[in-house]
Scaffold this motif. Structure first.
Motif, PDB file in Angstrom:
ATOM      1  N   UNK A   1      17.529  20.589  -0.834  1.00 50.28           N
ATOM      2  CA  UNK A   1      16.929  19.596   0.084  1.00 50.28           C
ATOM      3  C   UNK A   1      15.556  20.051   0.605  1.00 50.28           C
ATOM      4  N   UNK A   2      15.464  21.284   1.097  1.00 50.99           N
ATOM      5  CA  UNK A   2      14.188  21.746   1.669  1.00 50.99           C
ATOM      6  C   UNK A   2      13.108  21.780   0.591  1.00 50.99           C
ATOM      7  N   UNK A   3      13.450  22.313  -0.566  1.00 52.27           N
ATOM      8  CA  UNK A   3      12.452  22.433  -1.648  1.00 52.27           C
ATOM      9  C   UNK A   3      11.945  21.061  -2.093  1.00 52.27           C
TER      10      UNK A   3
ATOM     11  N   UNK B   1      14.062  11.307   5.462  1.00 52.27           N
ATOM     12  CA  UNK B   1      14.910  10.098   5.546  1.00 52.27           C
ATOM     13  C   UNK B   1      15.230   9.577   4.144  1.00 52.27           C
ATOM     14  N   UNK B   2      14.215   9.620   3.286  1.00 49.42           N
ATOM     15  CA  UNK B   2      14.393   9.148   1.905  1.00 49.42           C
ATOM     16  C   UNK B   2      15.508   9.922   1.208  1.00 49.42           C
ATOM     17  N   UNK B   3      15.507  11.246   1.398  1.00 46.02           N
ATOM     18  CA  UNK B   3      16.495  12.106   0.731  1.00 46.02           C
ATOM     19  C   UNK B   3      17.693  12.439   1.635  1.00 46.02           C
ATOM     20  N   UNK B   4      17.949  11.600   2.630  1.00 50.26           N
ATOM     21  CA  UNK B   4      18.998  11.886   3.612  1.00 50.26           C
ATOM     22  C   UNK B   4      20.348  12.230   2.967  1.00 50.26           C
ATOM     23  N   UNK B   5      20.684  11.538   1.868  1.00 50.20           N
ATOM     24  CA  UNK B   5      21.994  11.781   1.217  1.00 50.20           C
ATOM     25  C   UNK B   5      22.089  13.198   0.651  1.00 50.20           C
ATOM     26  N   UNK B   6      20.931  13.855   0.468  1.00 55.12           N
ATOM     27  CA  UNK B   6      20.918  15.215  -0.094  1.00 55.12           C
ATOM     28  C   UNK B   6      20.751  16.291   0.990  1.00 55.12           C
ATOM     29  N   UNK B   7      20.838  15.889   2.270  1.00 51.05           N
ATOM     30  CA  UNK B   7      20.509  16.799   3.374  1.00 51.05           C
ATOM     31  C   UNK B   7      21.278  18.125   3.306  1.00 51.05           C
TER      32      UNK B   7
END
Ligand code: CMP
Length: 137
Positions: free
Chosen positions: A59-61, A48-54
């Motif tokens: 993103x996974x790393x 959720x924190x990195x949602x903008x980078x989904x």
């Protein structure tokens, strides 16, 4: 204008015993720690924190990394705290970070750039609600 922003010290920073060094720099700048916890973050919280980078390839790393060990979540309050903290941390890529910044002095790679900090006041409000649902002090 008084603002509150979010700082995360990532697993590499905690593992290298840099909690004190990073917090010292923040306090020396006359910013106030208004929330502080050491946590093993839930995957869902980090996603959720990195949602903008989904949709970004990293993103996974970055989510794997943030859940790989303890992290510090810190709320920091003070005059223009969002911009002040972003500038103090330095460019996302430590190779481009100015000496004198946290990353310019203490980090070398983008995958372990030691900290996350909110990019603007709207992001700060969203991120603080996620990491400090109980509020700050
Ligand atoms: P952070 O400020 O936490 O936001 C997203 C993180 O993804 C970033 O710091 C980096 O640690 C990581 N990352 C890895 N590759 C990239 C990239 N190409 N661009 C931006 N962030 C990246």
């Amino acid at each position: 204008m008084e603002e509150t922003t979010l700082v995360l010290i990532k697993p590499g920073g905690v593992g290298r015993n840099l909690i004190g060094e990073i917090t010292r720099r923040i306090e020396a700048r006359q910013l106030r720690v208004s929330g502080l916890k050491l946590v093993r973050a839930e995957r869902g919280t980090v996603e959720q924190h990195y949602d903008e980078h989904r949709e970004r390839p990293f993103f996974k790393d970055v989510c794997d990394y943030l859940t790989s060990g303890p992290i510090v979540a810190m709320a920091v309050t003070g005059t223009n705290a969002v911009k002040a903290i972003r500038t103090m941390m330095g460019a996302t890529n430590p190779l481009e970070a100015t000496p004198g910044t946290v990353r310019g002095d203490l980090a070398l790679t983008i995958d372990d750039n030691l900290t996350h900090s909110s990019s603007d006041p709207e992001a700060a409000a969203r991120e603080l609600a996620l990491w400090f649902p109980e509020g700050t002090v």
